[in-house]
Write a protein that holds these residues in place. Structure first.
Motif, mmCIF file in Angstrom:
data_model
loop_
_atom_site.group_PDB
_atom_site.id
_atom_site.type_symbol
_atom_site.label_atom_id
_atom_site.label_comp_id
_atom_site.label_asym_id
_atom_site.label_seq_id
_atom_site.Cartn_x
_atom_site.Cartn_y
_atom_site.Cartn_z
ATOM 1 N N GLN A 16 -10.512 2.840 0.069
ATOM 2 C CA GLN A 16 -10.646 2.474 -1.396
ATOM 3 C C GLN A 16 -9.717 1.068 -1.496
ATOM 4 O OE1 GLN A 16 -9.136 4.931 -4.518
ATOM 5 N NE2 GLN A 16 -9.137 6.713 -3.332
ATOM 6 N N CYS A 17 -8.628 1.168 -0.963
ATOM 7 C CA CYS A 17 -7.863 -0.214 -0.809
ATOM 8 C C CYS A 17 -6.821 -0.119 -0.198
ATOM 9 C CB CYS A 17 -7.837 -0.498 -2.536
ATOM 10 S SG CYS A 17 -6.571 0.727 -3.338
ATOM 11 N N TYR A 18 -6.345 -1.291 -0.066
ATOM 12 C CA TYR A 18 -4.926 -1.770 0.271
ATOM 13 C C TYR A 18 -4.129 -1.961 -0.896
ATOM 14 C CZ TYR A 18 -6.918 -2.425 5.007
ATOM 15 O OH TYR A 18 -7.837 -2.183 6.008
ATOM 16 N N TRP A 19 -2.818 -1.471 -1.184
ATOM 17 C CA TRP A 19 -2.087 -1.685 -2.255
ATOM 18 C C TRP A 19 -0.473 -2.017 -1.977
ATOM 19 C CZ3 TRP A 19 1.853 1.475 -3.175
ATOM 20 C CH2 TRP A 19 1.821 2.608 -2.552
ATOM 21 N N GLY A 84 0.619 0.366 1.160
ATOM 22 C CA GLY A 84 -0.136 1.607 1.262
ATOM 23 C C GLY A 84 -1.543 1.462 1.601
ATOM 24 N N VAL A 85 -2.204 2.328 2.177
ATOM 25 C CA VAL A 85 -3.591 2.439 2.444
ATOM 26 C C VAL A 85 -4.128 3.756 1.644
ATOM 27 C CG1 VAL A 85 -5.673 2.653 3.931
ATOM 28 C CG2 VAL A 85 -3.488 1.629 4.700
ATOM 29 N N ARG A 86 -5.113 3.666 0.750
ATOM 30 C CA ARG A 86 -5.804 4.538 0.162
ATOM 31 C C ARG A 86 -7.214 4.869 0.637
ATOM 32 N NH1 ARG A 86 -3.366 8.891 -1.831
ATOM 33 N NH2 ARG A 86 -4.798 9.940 -3.307
ATOM 34 N N PHE A 87 -7.378 5.902 1.197
ATOM 35 C CA PHE A 87 -8.833 6.231 1.780
ATOM 36 C C PHE A 87 -9.624 6.654 0.624
ATOM 37 C CE2 PHE A 87 -6.024 6.931 5.539
ATOM 38 C CZ PHE A 87 -6.353 5.853 6.084
ATOM 39 N N LEU A 88 -11.028 6.532 0.633
ATOM 40 C CA LEU A 88 -11.781 7.188 -0.270
ATOM 41 C C LEU A 88 -11.787 8.865 -0.173
ATOM 42 C CD1 LEU A 88 -14.817 4.835 0.116
ATOM 43 C CD2 LEU A 88 -13.480 5.470 -1.945
ATOM 44 N N PRO A 89 -12.064 9.539 -1.189
ATOM 45 C CA PRO A 89 -11.890 10.903 -1.077
ATOM 46 C C PRO A 89 -12.954 11.312 -0.035
ATOM 47 C CG PRO A 89 -12.139 10.293 -3.579
ATOM 48 C CD PRO A 89 -12.058 9.244 -2.682
ATOM 49 N N GLY A 90 -12.456 12.492 0.842
ATOM 50 C CA GLY A 90 -13.294 12.797 2.029
ATOM 51 C C GLY A 90 -13.463 11.895 3.125
ATOM 52 N N MET A 91 -12.669 10.738 3.164
ATOM 53 C CA MET A 91 -12.949 9.651 4.161
ATOM 54 C C MET A 91 -11.776 9.492 4.980
ATOM 55 S SD MET A 91 -16.073 8.927 4.114
ATOM 56 C CE MET A 91 -16.653 10.567 3.263
ATOM 57 N N GLY A 92 -10.875 10.145 4.783
ATOM 58 C CA GLY A 92 -9.571 10.152 5.649
ATOM 59 C C GLY A 92 -9.570 10.629 7.181
ATOM 60 N N PHE A 93 -10.468 11.545 7.250
ATOM 61 C CA PHE A 93 -10.381 12.514 8.557
ATOM 62 C C PHE A 93 -10.570 11.356 9.739
ATOM 63 C CE2 PHE A 93 -12.342 14.836 11.860
ATOM 64 C CZ PHE A 93 -11.370 15.736 11.999
ATOM 65 N N PRO A 130 6.541 -11.126 8.375
ATOM 66 C CA PRO A 130 7.304 -11.585 7.343
ATOM 67 C C PRO A 130 6.209 -11.669 5.657
ATOM 68 C CG PRO A 130 7.005 -13.467 8.612
ATOM 69 C CD PRO A 130 6.742 -12.053 9.354
ATOM 70 N N ASP A 131 4.970 -11.945 6.218
ATOM 71 C CA ASP A 131 4.136 -12.375 5.089
ATOM 72 C C ASP A 131 3.082 -11.225 4.782
ATOM 73 O OD1 ASP A 131 1.111 -13.452 6.377
ATOM 74 O OD2 ASP A 131 3.056 -13.587 7.629
ATOM 75 N N LEU A 132 2.713 -11.302 3.555
ATOM 76 C CA LEU A 132 1.733 -9.961 3.381
ATOM 77 C C LEU A 132 0.546 -10.282 3.993
ATOM 78 C CD1 LEU A 132 0.975 -7.477 1.639
ATOM 79 C CD2 LEU A 132 0.156 -9.127 -0.348
ATOM 80 N N ALA A 133 -0.258 -11.184 4.237
ATOM 81 C CA ALA A 133 -1.534 -11.524 4.987
ATOM 82 C C ALA A 133 -1.679 -10.831 6.088
ATOM 83 C CB ALA A 133 -1.958 -12.960 4.866
ATOM 84 N N GLY A 134 -0.075 -11.217 6.945
ATOM 85 C CA GLY A 134 -0.029 -10.693 8.441
ATOM 86 C C GLY A 134 0.058 -9.138 8.364
ATOM 87 N N ARG A 135 0.667 -8.711 7.449
ATOM 88 C CA ARG A 135 0.813 -7.158 7.322
ATOM 89 C C ARG A 135 -0.510 -6.423 7.161
ATOM 90 N NH1 ARG A 135 6.304 -5.990 3.704
ATOM 91 N NH2 ARG A 135 7.610 -6.581 5.574
ATOM 92 N N LEU A 136 -1.550 -7.014 6.204
ATOM 93 C CA LEU A 136 -2.657 -6.545 5.926
ATOM 94 C C LEU A 136 -3.527 -6.615 7.062
ATOM 95 C CD1 LEU A 136 -3.431 -8.027 2.515
ATOM 96 C CD2 LEU A 136 -2.676 -5.479 2.812
ATOM 97 N N ALA A 137 -3.513 -7.841 7.772
ATOM 98 C CA ALA A 137 -4.245 -7.949 9.300
ATOM 99 C C ALA A 137 -3.859 -6.968 10.192
ATOM 100 C CB ALA A 137 -3.912 -9.397 9.805
ATOM 101 N N ILE A 138 -2.519 -6.639 10.165
ATOM 102 C CA ILE A 138 -2.225 -5.267 11.087
ATOM 103 C C ILE A 138 -2.664 -4.111 10.887
ATOM 104 C CG2 ILE A 138 -0.208 -4.104 12.011
ATOM 105 C CD1 ILE A 138 1.535 -6.771 11.916
ATOM 106 N N LEU A 139 -2.738 -3.719 9.476
ATOM 107 C CA LEU A 139 -3.599 -2.790 9.135
ATOM 108 C C LEU A 139 -5.042 -2.623 9.425
ATOM 109 C CD1 LEU A 139 -1.815 -1.969 5.707
ATOM 110 C CD2 LEU A 139 -1.424 -0.695 7.640
ATOM 111 N N GLU A 140 -5.488 -3.705 9.172
ATOM 112 C CA GLU A 140 -7.085 -3.899 9.363
ATOM 113 C C GLU A 140 -7.123 -3.324 10.922
ATOM 114 O OE1 GLU A 140 -10.121 -5.022 8.001
ATOM 115 O OE2 GLU A 140 -9.459 -4.474 6.230
ATOM 116 N N GLU A 141 -6.509 -3.863 11.752
ATOM 117 C CA GLU A 141 -6.670 -3.872 13.325
ATOM 118 C C GLU A 141 -6.523 -2.476 13.504
ATOM 119 O OE1 GLU A 141 -4.884 -5.568 17.422
ATOM 120 O OE2 GLU A 141 -3.488 -5.581 15.581
#
Length: 274
Positions: A16-19, A84-93, A130-141
């Motif tokens: 769904q999104c990162y938040w 946080g990471v929010r998956f779409l319903p049914g898509m977290g598996f 230290p920065d949000l963009a870097g954290r989001l890149a780590i989550l994406e990877e």
């Protein structure tokens, strides 16, 4: 302050999104946020003060936010810093790698509950960035790597979820099965594995969520009788029972809460919170 970020294109069918939530506790709500169930699961990383959920202190710094059946009450402190990471319903598996029926129940499972996910290691990597963009890149990877090795849901599951969402949970499960190439037992198994909920229970969450949004949008002019009918309830007692079982409020109690929170004005739909 709650800020949402879209995932990359390959992850959009699943995430769904990162938040990110930061700031100070809101005085108008006593520092308590309502986290309503939407049939989804997620990952949560804390870089601020300790959290209190449903009156109990939450230990640790990272969790799997398992599918909820009831609204959770999150008390936020004076140093709020959540990612946080929010998956779409049914898509977290594909990312969790565990039948969601095992995780369902509404608890936040500690990061070390499923060792193979290595969430504690991921939390530390995020903390050191230290920065949000870097954290989001780590989550994406991390999520793209999990997706490459994970088991994906059959295409009939998103179709079934979309059908229920389109009718706000008001359509019968029998009518849904008539649209599918298999029977109700197979549908039940799919939902338990990928949602942690039965189709009927997910439909109930959708109906209550729709009721809740109608109450917020109606503000002071909201008629609870009209809301019940609009949400597909033809029995006030059934409407009140379902609403309280999911949110902990009666519809009238939630209307009072919405008036205090939003000042009686019509409100847009904003995610799953409040």
């Amino acid at each position: 302050m709650l800020t949402q970020f879209l995932p990359s294109a390959p992850l959009r069918p699943y995430v769904q999104c990162y938040w990110r939530a930061t700031g100070l506790a809101g005085e108008d709500a006593g520092g308590v946020e309502l986290l309503h169930p939407d049939g989804a699961t997620g990952l949560l990383f804390n870089f601020g003060a300790a959290l209190e959920r449903n009156g109990e202190r939450v230990q640790g710094g990272c969790w799997i936010d398992s599918p909820k059946r009831r609204t959770a009450r999150l008390k936020v402190g004076q140093e709020l810093d959540l990612l946080g990471v929010r998956f779409l319903p049914g898509m977290g598996f594909p990312f969790v790698g565990e039948a969601l029926s095992v995780l369902a129940g509404g608890e936040m499972l500690p990061g070390d509950a499923l060792r193979r996910l290595e969430l504690e290691t991921l939390h530390e990597r995020l903390r050191q960035m230290p920065d949000l963009a870097g954290r989001l890149a780590i989550l994406e990877e991390y999520l793209q790597d999990r997706l490459r090795h994970g088991e994906r849901a059959p295409p009939t599951l998103p179709a079934a979820l979309e059908w229920l969402q389109r009718c706000h949970g008001q359509g019968s499960i029998t009518a849904l099965v008539d649209e599918l190439p298999f029977g109700q037992r197979r549908l039940e198994r799919l939902f338990q594995r990928h949602m942690g909920l039965s189709p009927k229970h997910y439909a109930r969450l959708l109906r209550v969520a729709h009721s809740r949004e109608l109450i917020k949008q109606g503000g002071a002019a909201s008629s609870l009788t009209d809301t019940a009918f609009a949400a597909g309830y033809f029995d006030q007692a059934h409407f009140i029972h379902d609403f309280k079982a999911v949110t902990g409020f009666t519809p009238g109690g939630y209307l009072d809460y919405a008036r205090r929170r939003y000042g009686g004005e019509a409100q847009p739909t904003v995610g799953r919170h409040r």
